[in-house]
Design a protein around this motif. Structure first.
Motif, PDB file in Angstrom:
ATOM      1  N   LEU A 172      -2.550   6.404  11.204  1.00 54.34           N
ATOM      2  CA  LEU A 172      -1.624   7.132  10.317  1.00 54.34           C
ATOM      3  C   LEU A 172      -2.436   7.737   9.166  1.00 54.34           C
ATOM      4  N   PRO A 173      -3.360   8.612   9.482  1.00 53.61           N
ATOM      5  CA  PRO A 173      -4.287   9.115   8.454  1.00 53.61           C
ATOM      6  C   PRO A 173      -3.629   9.938   7.356  1.00 53.61           C
ATOM      7  N   ASP A 174      -2.439  10.477   7.625  1.00 56.14           N
ATOM      8  CA  ASP A 174      -1.772  11.315   6.629  1.00 56.14           C
ATOM      9  C   ASP A 174      -0.855  10.538   5.691  1.00 56.14           C
ATOM     10  N   LEU A 175      -0.700   9.231   5.950  1.00 52.26           N
ATOM     11  CA  LEU A 175       0.148   8.415   5.080  1.00 52.26           C
ATOM     12  C   LEU A 175      -0.708   7.814   3.976  1.00 52.26           C
ATOM     13  N   PRO A 176      -0.545   8.292   2.734  1.00 51.75           N
ATOM     14  CA  PRO A 176      -1.389   7.784   1.640  1.00 51.75           C
ATOM     15  C   PRO A 176      -1.001   6.372   1.238  1.00 51.75           C
ATOM     16  N   THR A 177      -1.921   5.681   0.619  1.00 54.01           N
ATOM     17  CA  THR A 177      -1.626   4.349   0.110  1.00 54.01           C
ATOM     18  C   THR A 177      -0.875   4.468  -1.212  1.00 54.01           C
ATOM     19  N   ALA A 178      -0.186   3.391  -1.570  1.00 58.28           N
ATOM     20  CA  ALA A 178       0.459   3.365  -2.887  1.00 58.28           C
ATOM     21  C   ALA A 178      -0.601   3.409  -3.982  1.00 58.28           C
ATOM     22  N   LYS A 179      -1.730   2.760  -3.734  1.00 61.03           N
ATOM     23  CA  LYS A 179      -2.808   2.725  -4.736  1.00 61.03           C
ATOM     24  C   LYS A 179      -3.319   4.122  -5.044  1.00 61.03           C
ATOM     25  N   GLU A 180      -3.452   4.958  -4.009  1.00 64.36           N
ATOM     26  CA  GLU A 180      -3.875   6.351  -4.215  1.00 64.36           C
ATOM     27  C   GLU A 180      -2.922   7.084  -5.145  1.00 64.36           C
ATOM     28  N   GLN A 181      -1.656   6.676  -5.106  1.00 59.20           N
ATOM     29  CA  GLN A 181      -0.629   7.355  -5.891  1.00 59.20           C
ATOM     30  C   GLN A 181      -0.413   6.703  -7.258  1.00 59.20           C
ATOM     31  N   GLY A 182      -1.312   5.791  -7.611  1.00 55.51           N
ATOM     32  CA  GLY A 182      -1.247   5.184  -8.937  1.00 55.51           C
ATOM     33  C   GLY A 182      -0.474   3.889  -9.015  1.00 55.51           C
ATOM     34  N   PHE A 183      -0.095   3.319  -7.858  1.00 58.47           N
ATOM     35  CA  PHE A 183       0.668   2.077  -7.840  1.00 58.47           C
ATOM     36  C   PHE A 183      -0.058   1.082  -6.929  1.00 58.47           C
ATOM     37  N   ASP A 184      -0.757   0.145  -7.524  1.00 60.30           N
ATOM     38  CA  ASP A 184      -1.598  -0.784  -6.759  1.00 60.30           C
ATOM     39  C   ASP A 184      -0.727  -1.895  -6.163  1.00 60.30           C
ATOM     40  N   ILE A 185      -0.047  -1.565  -5.065  1.00 59.48           N
ATOM     41  CA  ILE A 185       0.860  -2.503  -4.395  1.00 59.48           C
ATOM     42  C   ILE A 185       0.279  -2.829  -3.020  1.00 59.48           C
ATOM     43  N   ASP A 186       0.023  -4.100  -2.787  1.00 57.86           N
ATOM     44  CA  ASP A 186      -0.582  -4.557  -1.540  1.00 57.86           C
ATOM     45  C   ASP A 186       0.259  -5.733  -1.023  1.00 57.86           C
ATOM     46  N   THR A 187       1.193  -5.429  -0.129  1.00 54.59           N
ATOM     47  CA  THR A 187       2.124  -6.469   0.333  1.00 54.59           C
ATOM     48  C   THR A 187       2.202  -6.510   1.861  1.00 54.59           C
ATOM     49  N   PRO A 188       1.126  -6.916   2.536  1.00 59.17           N
ATOM     50  CA  PRO A 188       1.200  -7.070   3.987  1.00 59.17           C
ATOM     51  C   PRO A 188       2.013  -8.295   4.375  1.00 59.17           C
ATOM     52  N   ILE A 189       2.470  -8.308   5.622  1.00 61.17           N
ATOM     53  CA  ILE A 189       3.166  -9.478   6.162  1.00 61.17           C
ATOM     54  C   ILE A 189       2.124 -10.263   6.961  1.00 61.17           C
ATOM     55  N   TRP A 190       1.631 -11.352   6.399  1.00 58.82           N
ATOM     56  CA  TRP A 190       0.524 -12.063   7.016  1.00 58.82           C
ATOM     57  C   TRP A 190       0.891 -13.494   7.383  1.00 58.82           C
ATOM     58  N   GLY A 191       0.021 -14.098   8.159  1.00 63.04           N
ATOM     59  CA  GLY A 191       0.201 -15.495   8.526  1.00 63.04           C
ATOM     60  C   GLY A 191      -1.120 -16.088   8.966  1.00 63.04           C
ATOM     61  N   GLY A 192      -1.242 -17.392   8.845  1.00 66.52           N
ATOM     62  CA  GLY A 192      -2.485 -18.045   9.237  1.00 66.52           C
ATOM     63  C   GLY A 192      -2.251 -19.478   9.639  1.00 66.52           C
TER      64      GLY A 192
END
Length: 318
Positions: A228-248
């Motif tokens: 999805l190369p055309d979908l910018p990150t929130a961080k690029e747009q000035g909002f440092d939001i990193d909320t993946p759905i993870w598990g371990g």
């Protein structure tokens, strides 16, 4: 006396040799992984994709056991109270580890576990209707400020990771969002289409499957995805939001060192297997792996961040 001492020494040496052999024998029977959700969901599918390659690495069978209930807490709690011998693990997701402990009293905490590995991390995104009058986070924020309280955010549950993403956006942008609890991506999608909701946070693969009806405003991780190369990150747009759905994978506290080393290696081998990587490609999901030490540090960092966001929103343990 001398002969007796020699005999006692020989017995002691034999016991030590047997103990060492026992320790090195792990695993000498199947290892069970408790999945805290019903069969067929993302966590279950990912865990089952690890079964064969992880079992091959360990030289034993991996058994997947589904223990659903209480938003994943029941299965994680089961993993916490089993014997700390390496034969029962839990696939612990982000919610039961880092958000739900701040909302209610649980039968475990972060110190209840030894951490084996991060096994998966699914990127999420802000999604809106295709005809929404905003195409970037900045435009959505401007709309929210022009119409205070009008935007409704569909979330799987109060305190879920999508909810945390919404809280982070509202805090950073200084806007108000109304939250609509729904039971999964399907109901959230329906709410989006019928106008009951204006925004929600699905897995990024949802955008590709429904691109005629929804559009993504930002991916909620530090880097763009190759697919999805055309979908910018929130961080690029000035909002440092990193909320993946993870598990371990976690084990009860007190895991023997030999077992932990082998389980870490087994998890790493599973995430490197061709069959597992194909599944990740099919899910539009990058391969994620951390060893036990890195995973524990990550969990504790996420726990602290989510506590602050939830408490800032007035949400805390009753």
């Amino acid at each position: 006396m001398h002969h007796r001492w020699n005999r006692l020494s020989a017995i002691a040496a034999g016991v030590m040799t047997m103990a060492a052999a026992t320790a090195q024998a792990f695993p000498d029977r199947p290892v069970t992984i408790v999945v805290p959700f019903a069969a067929g969901g993302g966590t279950d599918i990912t865990t089952r994709a690890m079964q064969e390659p992880m079992g091959k690495s360990l030289g034993t069978d991996i058994v997947v056991k589904n223990t659903a209930g209480a938003g994943g807490v029941a299965g994680v709690a089961e993993g916490a109270r089993t014997r700390a011998d390496g034969y029962t693990l839990a696939m612990a997701p982000v919610g039961p580890l880092t958000t739900q402990p701040h909302l209610r009293k649980l039968p475990y905490d972060l110190d209840s576990f030894d951490y084996v590995c991060l096994a998966y991390s699914a990127p999420s995104a802000f999604a809106v209707r295709r005809d929404a009058p905003y195409n970037t986070i900045a435009e959505l924020v401007a709309y929210a400020k022009k119409y205070p309280g009008k935007l409704t955010f569909a979330v799987q549950a109060i305190g879920s990771i999508p909810h945390v993403a919404g809280l982070a956006l509202a805090e950073m942008a200084g806007i108000q969002l109304s939250y609509l609890p729904v039971n999964g991506d399907g109901p959230a999608f329906k709410a989006l289409l019928d106008g009951t909701a204006d925004i929600f946070v699905p897995h990024v693969s949802f955008l590709s499957k429904n691109k005629e009806q929804v559009k993504g405003l930002a991916i909620l991780q530090p880097e763009r995805l190759p697919n999805l190369p055309d979908l910018p990150t929130a961080k690029e747009q000035g909002f440092d939001i990193d909320t993946p759905i993870w598990g371990g994978l976690v084990a009860p506290k007190g895991l023997p060192a030999e077992a932990k080393t082998k389980l870490e290696a087994g998890c790493k081998a599973a995430t490197e297997a061709a069959s597992f990587r194909k599944l990740m490609d099919d899910l539009a999901q990058p391969v994620a792996y951390m060893d036990g030490k890195a995973f524990e540090a990550y969990v504790r960092d996420q726990w602290t961040r989510n506590r602050r966001l939830l408490e800032s929103a007035g949400l805390k343990q009753e």
